[in-house]
Write an enzyme that holds these catalytic residues in place. Structure first.
Site, mmCIF file in Angstrom:
data_model
loop_
_atom_site.group_PDB
_atom_site.id
_atom_site.type_symbol
_atom_site.label_atom_id
_atom_site.label_comp_id
_atom_site.label_asym_id
_atom_site.label_seq_id
_atom_site.Cartn_x
_atom_site.Cartn_y
_atom_site.Cartn_z
ATOM 1 C CG HIS A 107 -68.692 -1.117 43.900
ATOM 2 N ND1 HIS A 107 -69.106 -1.937 44.930
ATOM 3 C CD2 HIS A 107 -68.358 -1.934 42.869
ATOM 4 C CE1 HIS A 107 -69.002 -3.198 44.534
ATOM 5 N NE2 HIS A 107 -68.565 -3.223 43.292
ATOM 6 C CG HIS A 145 -63.609 6.434 41.848
ATOM 7 N ND1 HIS A 145 -62.428 5.947 41.356
ATOM 8 C CD2 HIS A 145 -63.441 6.480 43.204
ATOM 9 C CE1 HIS A 145 -61.602 5.688 42.352
ATOM 10 N NE2 HIS A 145 -62.188 6.018 43.490
ATOM 11 C CG HIS A 204 -64.537 7.295 47.709
ATOM 12 N ND1 HIS A 204 -64.650 5.936 47.879
ATOM 13 C CD2 HIS A 204 -63.520 7.483 46.836
ATOM 14 C CE1 HIS A 204 -63.727 5.317 47.155
ATOM 15 N NE2 HIS A 204 -63.018 6.242 46.506
ATOM 16 C CG HIS A 251 -60.001 8.664 45.050
ATOM 17 N ND1 HIS A 251 -60.451 7.612 45.815
ATOM 18 C CD2 HIS A 251 -59.516 9.590 45.921
ATOM 19 C CE1 HIS A 251 -60.255 7.896 47.087
ATOM 20 N NE2 HIS A 251 -59.708 9.095 47.182
ATOM 21 C CB THR A 278 -59.590 3.237 49.346
ATOM 22 O OG1 THR A 278 -60.494 3.479 48.258
ATOM 23 C CG2 THR A 278 -58.544 4.333 49.399
ATOM 24 C CB THR A 279 -62.088 -0.828 46.768
ATOM 25 O OG1 THR A 279 -61.431 -0.675 45.509
ATOM 26 C CG2 THR A 279 -62.912 0.416 47.064
#
Ligand code: BO1
Ligand code: ZN
Length: 222
Positions: A28, A54, A56, A81, A163-164
């Site tokens: 992801h 991680h 985005h 994040h 957020t996931t």
């Protein structure tokens, strides 16, 4: 809303050099494990132990932005994040479903066309070693503090969620006011280096903005 009583965050042991970090393509995003010796102390004195960070990002060669937070309606090119859990709960697994269990420090990115950010060089060049999901590599020359903007004192904060999925509503978010600069080439490399479980390039891994639902976003600056 300006809250003058919000103190700066303390980022403890973010400056340690010569640590090794495991970086993983999890299908992801790209995630880098952080040691429990690093922690975040918030304005009210709560300690949140670091777990991992991680990214985005968007896609199609920097034309589509991929941050999750927008400021004044503007989406940034990328976002990182730094995920932490409340020390009171001992482990991430225990904390992740608890009240006040998580804190995420968010950093937004902007492009300065030709200005390579050399603090990110090792991370970006190691992406070629984790093209496929499940692959890992080791970073040997990264100081986490250097990945943040110079000024980490000014931030927005609000109570939100992951957020996931499962999008648990127990995250205190801290979004730094200042952004980190990467060159266009660095962003394009991040956007085109890693693949998901279907052999597609991982792109546009961000959640759309959500209704505010009466939450108050506070800032410690005007
Ligand atoms: S985010 O910061 O809201 N985008 C976010 C989303 C999902 C997670 C963390 C932060 N998930 C968890 C996993 C854990 C993992 C941890 C740190 O991230 O459920 O298994 O250890 O990477
Ligand atoms: Zn995230």
């Amino acid at each position: 809303m300006f809250n003058p009583s919000l103190k700066p965050l303390s980022l403890v042991n973010y400056e340690k050099e010569n640590l090794e970090f495991t970086m993983t393509n999890n299908g992801h995003t790209v995630s880098i494990d952080l040691p429990p010796s690093m922690y975040l102390e918030t304005s009210d004195g709560t300690e949140f132990i670091s777990k991992a960070f991680h990214f985005h990002w968007g896609g199609r060669d920097w034309e589509l932005s991929g941050s999750e937070h927008t400021i004044d309606g503007i989406r940034s090119i990328m976002e990182a994040h730094f995920v932490h859990f409340n020390k009171e709960y001992g482990t991430y697994e225990n904390a992740k479903d608890q009240k006040n269990g998580l804190a995420v420090l968010a950093v937004l990115f902007k492009i300065d066309e030709y200005a390579e950010n050399t603090y990110y060089s090792d991370i970006i060049s190691a992406l070629k070693d984790i093209e496929k999901p499940g692959e890992t590599t080791t970073l040997k020359d990264t100081t986490i503090r250097d990945l943040l903007p110079k000024d980490v004192h000014h931030y927005y904060t609000y109570p939100g969620s992951l957020t996931t999925p499962p999008c648990t509503e127990n995250v205190q978010w801290f979004v730094l006011r200042d952004r980190v600069t990467l060159s266009k080439a660095q962003v394009v490399t991040i956007e085109n280096s890693v693949m998901d479980h279907n052999n597609n390039t991982i792109q546009n891994g961000y959640r759309s903005t959500q209704p505010n639902n009466h939450r108050v976003v506070e800032a410690n600056f005007l």
